[in-house]
Scaffold this motif. Structure first.
Motif, mmCIF file in Angstrom:
data_model
loop_
_atom_site.group_PDB
_atom_site.id
_atom_site.type_symbol
_atom_site.label_atom_id
_atom_site.label_comp_id
_atom_site.label_asym_id
_atom_site.label_seq_id
_atom_site.Cartn_x
_atom_site.Cartn_y
_atom_site.Cartn_z
ATOM 1 N N ARG A 7 0.816 -1.218 0.000
ATOM 2 C CA ARG A 7 0.000 0.000 0.000
ATOM 3 C C ARG A 7 0.847 1.264 0.000
ATOM 4 O O ARG A 7 0.551 2.223 -0.713
ATOM 5 N N TYR A 8 1.913 1.254 0.822
ATOM 6 C CA TYR A 8 2.637 2.510 1.030
ATOM 7 C C TYR A 8 4.021 2.540 0.401
ATOM 8 O O TYR A 8 4.504 3.594 0.009
ATOM 9 N N GLY A 9 4.676 1.394 0.356
ATOM 10 C CA GLY A 9 6.058 1.362 -0.094
ATOM 11 C C GLY A 9 6.906 0.645 0.927
ATOM 12 O O GLY A 9 6.384 0.094 1.900
ATOM 13 N N ASP A 10 8.223 0.697 0.729
ATOM 14 C CA ASP A 10 9.131 -0.070 1.578
ATOM 15 C C ASP A 10 8.936 0.295 3.055
ATOM 16 O O ASP A 10 8.579 1.419 3.387
ATOM 17 N N TYR A 11 9.177 -0.706 3.931
ATOM 18 C CA TYR A 11 8.977 -0.467 5.355
ATOM 19 C C TYR A 11 10.027 0.495 5.915
ATOM 20 O O TYR A 11 11.101 0.651 5.363
ATOM 21 N N SER A 12 9.689 1.143 7.041
ATOM 22 C CA SER A 12 10.533 2.199 7.593
ATOM 23 C C SER A 12 11.786 1.632 8.243
ATOM 24 O O SER A 12 11.740 0.592 8.899
ATOM 25 N N LYS A 13 12.886 2.334 8.057
ATOM 26 C CA LYS A 13 14.168 1.931 8.632
ATOM 27 C C LYS A 13 14.539 2.906 9.760
ATOM 28 O O LYS A 13 14.196 4.092 9.684
ATOM 29 N N PRO A 14 15.261 2.422 10.770
ATOM 30 C CA PRO A 14 15.601 3.326 11.889
ATOM 31 C C PRO A 14 16.412 4.546 11.450
ATOM 32 O O PRO A 14 16.238 5.630 12.002
ATOM 33 N N GLU A 15 17.266 4.371 10.451
ATOM 34 C CA GLU A 15 18.118 5.483 9.994
ATOM 35 C C GLU A 15 17.278 6.661 9.507
ATOM 36 O O GLU A 15 17.697 7.816 9.589
ATOM 37 N N GLU A 16 16.092 6.343 8.981
ATOM 38 C CA GLU A 16 15.275 7.407 8.382
ATOM 39 C C GLU A 16 14.804 8.437 9.406
ATOM 40 O O GLU A 16 14.416 9.541 9.038
ATOM 41 N N SER A 17 14.788 8.054 10.695
ATOM 42 C CA SER A 17 14.323 8.990 11.724
ATOM 43 C C SER A 17 15.469 9.680 12.433
ATOM 44 O O SER A 17 15.249 10.395 13.418
ATOM 45 N N ALA A 18 16.697 9.446 11.966
ATOM 46 C CA ALA A 18 17.876 9.927 12.693
ATOM 47 C C ALA A 18 17.832 11.430 12.952
ATOM 48 O O ALA A 18 18.296 11.899 13.989
ATOM 49 N N TRP A 19 17.254 12.194 12.038
ATOM 50 C CA TRP A 19 17.247 13.654 12.186
ATOM 51 C C TRP A 19 15.968 14.166 12.838
ATOM 52 O O TRP A 19 15.744 15.367 12.895
#
Lengths: 486, 328
Positions: free
Chosen positions: B81-93
C-alpha cells in the motif's frame, strides 16, 4: 503482621475530623468542570470525524482539538480527581490533618490556572507532538512544580501520621507520586527554541522509545495506581466490608509497579525500534495480567456472600463495574501487544475503543463514585438523589459500551480492509474505501458519546447538589446527630 | 528489620518504589539510549532543509500526527500500500519523532514525490473536492499565512543539521525563487489557493508541501530503480480486455477511485495529463500504457501495480482506450 482491616475499621469509627474539606471540595469541583469541558471537546471531535466541515477555524481543527481533549481529561479531570481523593484518603488513613494545607490551597489555584493555560496554548498550536506530553516547556515546569507541591503534602502527611501502618491505598499513592515524577520529567526533556517552541532531547528511535515508555506509564501512574488506591479505600468504605486479602494486595502492588515500566514498546510493535525491546515489552505485557487480576479478584472476593450490598448502597455497583472494566482492559491490552494482533489492530479504531473502556469505564466509574462518597461526607448529608446517581450509572455504562464495542468492531473491519488482497496479491481496497466504511461506526460512536455525556451532566448536577453545605449543617458529626434524631 | 516495617516507613517505601520502577526503565529505555541500534545514521538520509524544517514544525503545530502515521511496518500488505517499510536510519534527524499512533488518514512515510506539488496545494485547500468521502479537514489558512522564518537559523543550529545561518538564508531565497517563478510546474494551482499579496512570498503551505515532499525521498533515491515486473510484463503483453465492455466499466470504477483526482472527470485532465485523447507523452501502445499505470512516470505519476494488481491495471488501460475512442 498487622491486620489491615483494623485500619479501615478504626478509621470508620473515627469521628469526622477532616480538616481540609474545602481543598478536597475545590479539587473535586475543578475535576468535574474539566471533565465537562473535555467531554464537550470530545463530542466535537467525534462529530468532526463524520463532518469535516466542522473544522471551522484553526483552533477547532481536529489535530489541535484532539490534544485539548486528551490533555484536558488526563491532566484536568483525572489529576484533579486524584488530588481530591488523595488528600481526603490521606487525612482519613493517617488520622492526621494535611501537613501543609496552605500549600494545598495554592496548588488548587495554580492547578486551575495551569490547566486553563494548557488548553489555550494547545488551541493555539503550541505543542511538542509527543502524546500526552504535548505541553511546551514553560508549562512542563509548572506541572513539575504542581507535582512537587503535591508530593510534599503526601510525604509530609505520611511522615507526621498517627496511624502506624500504611494502608494499601497509600502505597499506590506513593507509587503514583514517584512514577509520574520520573516519567514526566525524563520524557519532557527538551531544548527550547523560544518560549513556545522546543525540540525533544532525544532523536528518532530513542525519542519514540522514551515517549512510549512515558506514554504507557503515564497510563499506569495516572489511570491505574491512584484509581486502585481509590478502589481499595472507597469499596470497603461504601460496603463496610474489609478487603478480601491483604497478602494478595501486597503481591499485586509490587509486581504491578515492577512490571509496568517494561512494557512501553508494545506501542511500537513492528516499528524501527529494536526488536528485542518490543519482545521484552510483549513478555511483560503478558506478565501484567496477573497483578492486574489480583486486584480484580480482591475486589470480587471482598463482595463474596455480601452481594446484597449492590442493592443497599448505590455506589457499590460503580466500584464493581469499574473493577470489571479494569479486568477486561488489562486482558485486552496485553492481547494487543501480541505481534500478529498488533499488526492487525494497531493504528485502527480498535485502539481508541480500548483506551475509552479504561477511561470511560474504569477511571470515571471509580472517580465519580468516590466523589459522591466524599462530598456526602464533607457536606454532612446523603447523596442528593440516589435515583439520579442510578441514572448517571446506567447512562455512562450504556454510553461507554456503545462507544467502545462499536469502535472495536470498526477497528476489526478497518484492519481487515487494509489487509484484504485479491488472488493476484494486489490490495482489494483503497485507503479511502476503509475511510468510507467507517462512517456508520463513527455515527454510533457519537451517539454513545452523547449518552455518556448526558450521564456525566446528571452526575455534575447531582454532585453539586450533594456538595452544597446544608443550612445549619457544618459537619458529618452534625449529620449523624440528625440521622440519630430521625 | 522486619520486612513489614517497610509499610511503616513512607520515605523508605518511596525509595523502594523508585528502585522497583528503575529496573525496567534502565533495561528498556535508559541503556538503549546509548546502543548503536537506536541511533543508527546513514549518509543516504539527509537532514531537512530550512524550509522543510519549518514545514515540519507546521505539521507539528497543526497536530497532523494525530491522524497520520509515518512508519510503514514490515507487513506485506502495508508495503504494497505505502512502499518499503521504515528503517531506523530514516528517523535519525527527527526531533521529535512523528511516527504517530493512529491512521485516520493514510501513512505518509513514503508520501514524498508520490504526487506533484499541485496535488498537495489543492488537497490541503479542499480535500473533499478531490475525494468526496474523505474526512480530512481543509487547511485554507496555511496558504494565507506568510512563513515566519525569524527562528529558522536558530532551529537548524539546535537540531544540528550542519549548515549555518548564511546557508539558511540562501536556501530560503532559492526556495522563494523556485515557488514564485512562473515556470514552477505547480504555479497555476499555487496561485489559485494563495492570496495575491502572498504569491511572491513563502507561505506556510509552501513549507508544508516541501516537508511532505521530503518524506521517504532519501530512501527512494537510494534504492536503485529495479526493472520491475511492470516493464517485463508489459514488454510482451497485449491487453487481454481490449474492447471488453464489462472490463471497461470495471476499469472506470478503479479510475474513479485512483486516477480521477489528478486526471479529472472522464480523463479530461487536471494536474495529470488529459487522458481522453490519443496524444500520449509516453507512448500509446498497450504495453506503454500498462507501464505508465503499473510502474508510474517521473513528475508525479505513482506506480499502481502493487496496489491494483496486473488484472485491474489492464482494466484501467481498457477504460483509457474507451476514453480515447470517445474523444475521437
Amino acid at each position: 503482621m498487622y491486620s489491615v482491616d483494623n485500619i479501615v475499621q478504626r478509621e470508620m469509627r473515627m469521628t469526622n475530623g477532616a480538616r481540609s474539606d474545602s481543598i478536597v471540595r475545590g479539587f473535586a469541583l475543578s475535576s468535574v468542570f474539566w471533565l465537562v469541558v473535555g467531554l464537550v471537546v470530545g463530542l466535537w471531535l467525534a462529530a468532526e470525524m463524520i463532518y469535516p466541515t466542522l473544522n471551522l477555524v484553526p483552533w477547532l481543527a481536529f489535530g489541535r482539538l484532539r490534544v485539548v481533549h486528551t490533555n484536558g481529561l488526563i491532566y484536568g479531570f483525572t489529576l484533579a480527581g486524584i488530588f481530591a481523593c488523595s488528600f481526603y484518603m490521606l487525612e482519613k488513613l493517617t488520622r492526621t490533618p494535611l501537613a501543609f494545607p496552605g500549600l494545598a490551597k495554592v496548588q488548587l489555584w495554580l492547578f486551575n490556572i495551569a490547566i486553563a493555560l494548557a488548553a489555550l496554548s494547545l488551541f493555539a498550536g503550541m505543542n511538542t507532538s509527543k502524546e500526552y506530553a504535548e505541553l511546551e516547556w514553560p508549562l512542563d515546569i509548572v506541572v513539575v512544580v504542581l507535582w512537587v507541591m503535591f508530593a510534599v503534602n503526601v510525604m509530609g502527611t505520611l511522615v507526621k501520621r498517627r496511624e502506624k501502618q500504611m494502608y494499601v491505598s497509600l502505597w499506590f499513592l506513593i507509587a503514583c507520586v514517584v512514577t509520574v515524577a520520573v516519567v514526566y520529567i525524563l520524557n519532557n526533556l527538551a531544548i527550547p527554541v523560544s518560549l513556545t517552541k522546543s525540540y525533544s532531547a532525544y532523536a528518532g528511535v530513542n525519542d519514540a522509545n522514551v515517549q512510549w515508555w512515558f506514554g504507557h506509564n503515564a497510563v499506569a501512574s495516572v489511570f491505574t495506581f491512584p484509581i486502585l488506591a481509590m478502589f481499595y479505600y472507597f469499596l470497603p468504605k461504601s460496603t463496610g466490608l474489609p478487603i478480601y486479602s491483604h497478602r494478595l494486595s501486597i503481591i499485586a502492588f509490587w509486581s504491578l509497579v515492577f512490571g509496568y515500566l517494561w512494557t512501553g514498546a508494545h506501542h511500537l510493535m513492528l516499528t524501527p525500534v529494536p526488536e528485542w525491546i518490543q519482545t521484552v515489552a510483549l513478555a511483560f505485557s503478558m506478565f501484567l495480567i496477573a497483578p492486574s487480576w489480583a486486584s480484580v479478584i480482591n475486589g470480587f472476593y471482598t463482595m463474596n456472600g455480601n452481594w446484597d450490598k449492590m442493592k443497599s448502597n448505590c455506589l457499590v455497583k460503580f466500584f464493581l463495574l469499574g473493577i470489571t472494566f479494569y479486568g477486561l482492559q488489562t486482558v485486552q491490552g496485553p492481547t494487543q501487544a501480541i505481534r500478529a494482533l498488533s499488526g492487525f489492530l494497531h493504528y485502527t479504531e480498535y485502539i481508541p475503543g480500548h483506551v475509552h473502556m479504561g477511561t470511560m469505564g474504569w477511571v470515571t466509574m471509580i472517580i465519580t463514585a468516590s466523589m459522591y462518597f466524599m462530598m456526602a461526607k464533607i457536606s454532612g448529608r446523603e447523596i442528593h438523589s440516589v435515583k439520579l446517581a442510578n441514572l448517571h450509572f446506567w447512562l455512562i455504562l450504556v454510553g461507554q459500551l456503545l462507544f467502545t464495542v462499536t469502535l472495536w468492531i470498526a477497528g476489526i473491519v478497518q484492519g481487515a480492509m487494509w489487509k484484504a488482497t485479491n488472488p493476484d496479491g494486489s490490495l482489494t481496497y483503497t485507503f479511502l474505501d476503509s475511510v468510507a466504511a467507517m462512517y456508520p461506526f463513527w455515527t454510533v460512536r457519537l451517539v454513545g458519546g452523547l449518552l455518556y455525556f448526558a450521564g456525566i451532566a446528571v452526575f455534575a448536577y447531582n454532585l453539586y447538589m450533594t456538595s452544597r453545605p446544608e443550612p445549619g449543617m457544618k459537619s458529618s458529626a452534625a449529620a449523624a446527630a440528625k440521622a440519630q434524631a430521625a | 528489620m522486619r520486612f513489614d516495617s517497610l509499610y511503616e516507613k513512607p520515605v523508605l517505601f518511596a525509595f523502594a518504589a523508585v528502585a522497583v520502577i528503575s529496573v525496567g526503565t534502565l533495561v528498556t529505555t535508559f541503556i538503549p539510549l546509548f546502543l548503536p541500534s537506536t541511533q543508527p545514521v546513514s549518509p543516504l538520509i539527509t537532514p531537512y532543509t530550512a524550509v522543510e524544517t519549518e514545514g515540519r514544525d507546521i505539521y507539528i503545530r497543526e497536530g497532523c500526527n494525530n491522524c497520520h502515521t509515518q512508519t510503514v511496518r514490515p507487513l506485506r500488505t502495508e508495503v504494497a500500500r505505502y512502499g518499503d517499510y521504515s528503517k531506523p536510519e530514516e528517523s535519525a534527524w527527527d526531533r521529535p519523532f512523528l511516527w504517530g499512533s493512529r491512521r485516520t488518514g493514510p501513512d505518509l512515510a513514503r508520501g514524498g514525490g508520490k504526487y506533484p506539488d499541485a496535488w498537495h496545494y489543492r488537497h490541503m485547500a479542499n480535500p473533499q473536492a478531490m475525494f468526496d468521502k474523505s474526512n480530512m479537514p481543509a487547511y485554507p489558512w496555511l496558504a494565507k499565512a506568510k512563513l515566519d522564518t525569524s527562528l529558522t537559523a536558530r532551529k537548524v543550529k539546535i537540531l544540528g543539521y550542519g549548515y549555518d545561518e548564511a546557508e539558511v538564508s540562501r536556501q530560503l531565497a532559492a526556495f522563494r525563487q523556485t515557488v514564485t517563478a512562473s515556470t514552477y510546474p505547480s504555479a497555476q494551482v499555487r496561485s489559485q489557493v494563495t492570496p495575491a499579496a502572498l504569491r511572491g512570498e513563502i507561505t506556510e503551505l509552501d513549507a508544508m508541501v516541501a516537508y511532505l515532499q521530503k518524506l521517504g525521498r532519501d530512501l527512494k533515491a537510494a534504492q536503485k530503480p529495479v526493472a520491475g515486473p511492470a516493464t517485463a510484463e508489459a514488454a510482451e503483453s497485449k491487453n487481454p480486455y481490449a474492447g471488453n465492455r464489462g472490463a471497461e466499466e470495471e476499469g472506470e470504477k478503479f479510475f474513479k477511485e485512483n486516477c480521477r483526482s489528478c486526471h479529472g472527470e472522464k480523463g479530461a485532465g487536471g494536474f495529470g495529463p488529459k487522458l481522453a485523447t490519443t496524444a500520449r507523452k509516453y507512448g500509446g501502445s498497450d504495453a506503454e500504457l500498462f507501464a505508465s499505470v503499473a510502474g508510474g512516470r517521473p513528475g508525479g505519476m505513482p506506480a499502481f501495480l502493487s496496489q491494483l494488481g496486473k488484472d485491474r491495471v489492464w482494466k484501467v488501460v481498457a477504460y483509457i482506450r474507451h476514453l480515447e475512442r470517445e474523444s475521437r
